[in-house]
Design a protein around this motif. Structure first.
Motif, short mmCIF file in Angstrom:
data_model
loop_
_atom_site.label_atom_id
_atom_site.label_comp_id
_atom_site.label_asym_id
_atom_site.label_seq_id
_atom_site.Cartn_x
_atom_site.Cartn_y
_atom_site.Cartn_z
N LEU A 26 -59.56 9.26 16.15
CA LEU A 26 -59.54 9.03 17.61
C LEU A 26 -58.11 8.95 18.15
N GLU A 27 -57.93 9.52 19.35
CA GLU A 27 -56.62 9.47 20.01
C GLU A 27 -56.62 8.34 21.02
N VAL A 28 -56.32 7.15 20.52
CA VAL A 28 -56.25 5.95 21.36
C VAL A 28 -54.94 5.23 21.02
N ASP A 29 -54.52 4.33 21.88
CA ASP A 29 -53.26 3.60 21.60
C ASP A 29 -53.41 2.66 20.41
N VAL A 30 -54.58 2.03 20.30
CA VAL A 30 -54.80 1.03 19.23
C VAL A 30 -56.11 1.31 18.51
N ILE A 31 -56.03 1.30 17.19
CA ILE A 31 -57.24 1.31 16.35
C ILE A 31 -57.36 -0.06 15.72
N VAL A 32 -58.55 -0.63 15.78
CA VAL A 32 -58.77 -1.95 15.17
C VAL A 32 -59.33 -1.76 13.77
N ASN A 33 -58.79 -2.55 12.85
CA ASN A 33 -59.22 -2.49 11.46
C ASN A 33 -60.03 -3.73 11.10
N ALA A 34 -61.12 -3.53 10.36
CA ALA A 34 -61.92 -4.64 9.81
C ALA A 34 -61.31 -5.00 8.46
N ALA A 35 -60.32 -5.89 8.49
CA ALA A 35 -59.52 -6.20 7.29
C ALA A 35 -60.10 -7.40 6.55
N ASN A 36 -59.49 -7.73 5.41
CA ASN A 36 -59.79 -8.99 4.73
C ASN A 36 -58.59 -9.94 4.95
N SER A 37 -58.78 -11.23 4.69
CA SER A 37 -57.74 -12.19 5.06
C SER A 37 -56.48 -12.06 4.20
N ARG A 38 -56.60 -11.40 3.06
CA ARG A 38 -55.38 -11.19 2.24
C ARG A 38 -54.59 -9.98 2.73
N LEU A 39 -55.14 -9.23 3.64
CA LEU A 39 -54.50 -8.02 4.18
C LEU A 39 -54.16 -7.01 3.06
N VAL A 40 -55.06 -6.95 2.08
CA VAL A 40 -54.95 -5.95 1.01
C VAL A 40 -55.96 -4.86 1.32
N PRO A 41 -55.54 -3.60 1.36
CA PRO A 41 -56.49 -2.55 1.72
C PRO A 41 -57.75 -2.58 0.85
N GLY A 42 -58.91 -2.53 1.52
CA GLY A 42 -60.17 -2.57 0.81
C GLY A 42 -60.94 -1.28 0.99
N GLY A 43 -62.28 -1.40 1.07
CA GLY A 43 -63.13 -0.22 1.26
C GLY A 43 -63.49 -0.06 2.73
N GLY A 44 -64.61 0.59 2.99
CA GLY A 44 -65.12 0.74 4.36
C GLY A 44 -64.10 1.31 5.31
N VAL A 45 -64.09 0.79 6.52
CA VAL A 45 -63.19 1.33 7.54
C VAL A 45 -61.73 1.00 7.20
N ASP A 46 -61.50 -0.11 6.53
CA ASP A 46 -60.15 -0.50 6.08
C ASP A 46 -59.58 0.58 5.14
N GLY A 47 -60.42 1.01 4.19
CA GLY A 47 -59.98 2.05 3.25
C GLY A 47 -59.69 3.36 3.98
N ALA A 48 -60.57 3.72 4.90
CA ALA A 48 -60.39 4.98 5.64
C ALA A 48 -59.10 4.95 6.47
N ILE A 49 -58.85 3.81 7.13
CA ILE A 49 -57.63 3.69 7.96
C ILE A 49 -56.39 3.75 7.08
N ASN A 50 -56.43 3.09 5.93
CA ASN A 50 -55.27 3.12 5.05
C ASN A 50 -55.03 4.51 4.46
N ARG A 51 -56.09 5.22 4.12
CA ARG A 51 -55.90 6.59 3.59
C ARG A 51 -55.28 7.48 4.66
N ALA A 52 -55.77 7.35 5.90
CA ALA A 52 -55.29 8.24 6.96
C ALA A 52 -53.88 7.86 7.44
N ALA A 53 -53.55 6.57 7.38
CA ALA A 53 -52.23 6.13 7.87
C ALA A 53 -51.13 6.36 6.84
N GLY A 54 -51.51 6.42 5.56
CA GLY A 54 -50.52 6.58 4.49
C GLY A 54 -50.08 5.24 3.94
N PRO A 55 -49.33 5.27 2.81
CA PRO A 55 -49.02 4.04 2.07
C PRO A 55 -48.13 3.04 2.82
#
Ligand code: AR6
Length: 177
Positions: free
Chosen positions: A18-47
């Motif tokens: 999506l072309e929006v200013d902000v994408i919200v991530n469903a993260a975990n409290s440790r802020l370590v990339p997980g699965g689901g939408v968190d995993g997808a956002i991290n794969r697309a954003a890069g390391p």
């Protein structure tokens, strides 16, 4: 110059496209990339995104933090942590989930975002029933729009057509939570 009128949209899509200013991530409290939408956002954003998340430390349930969006089309990613459904009394689940939406919207406003896309926070791995979660999401977004000028374009990004149908029905019913 007057602000654009507020617009709430429900789409079925991969949020990373999506072309929006902000994408919200469903993260975990440790802020370590997980699965689901968190995993997808991290794969697309890069390391670099995982490094930026690690640099922030922890994010308690219900709160939100912001990072750049790196390779995504968005400018920022706002990471918020939904409650795990099985770990809280029901009333605390709705209070904490509402707080995720309020805090994410507040941060987006402070970063002068005009548009923001939310996944259905907490309704995947964390197990929150989506029929009620979508009412929380819509109620909090409408309350924000009633008092703040930004972000004025809100996208509820669902991963399935059946989830999108629940959001559309809840938007029409105007029932609170
Ligand atoms: N675009 C839009 N929505 C998506 C996408 C996508 N690419 N992928 C999944 N969804 P979840 P949670 C939907 O599990 O329940 C992670 O491991 C999905 O269908 O991603 O808050 C974190 O690190 C569902 O409707 O988030 C945490 O540990 C919604 O996104 C934990 O999962 C949320 O599902 C957070 O669990």
């Amino acid at each position: 110059m007057s602000a654009s009128p507020a617009r709430i949209e429900v789409v079925r899509a991969d949020i990373t496209t999506l072309e929006v200013d902000v994408i919200v991530n469903a993260a975990n409290s440790r802020l370590v990339p997980g699965g689901g939408v968190d995993g997808a956002i991290n794969r697309a954003a890069g390391p670099d995104l995982a490094k930026a998340m690690a640099g922030l430390g922890r994010c308690p349930t219900g709160e939100a933090v912001v990072t750049p969006a790196f390779k995504l089309k968005a400018k920022h990613v706002i990471h918020t942590v939904a409650p795990v459904y099985a770990q809280h009394p029901e009333k605390d689940v709705w209070r904490l989930l509402g707080s995720c939406y309020r805090n994410a919207l507040g941060l987006a406003h402070d970063h002068k975002a005009h548009s923001i896309a939310f996944p259905s926070l907490g309704t995947g791995v964390y197990g929150i029933p989506i029929a009620q979660a979508c009412k929380v999401a819509i109620t909090e977004v409408q309350a924000h729009l009633a008092t703040k000028p930004r972000p004025h374009h809100i996208v509820f990004c669902c991963f399935s057509e059946s989830d999108a149908a629940l959001y559309r029905a809840a938007l029409e019913s105007k029932e609170g939570y």
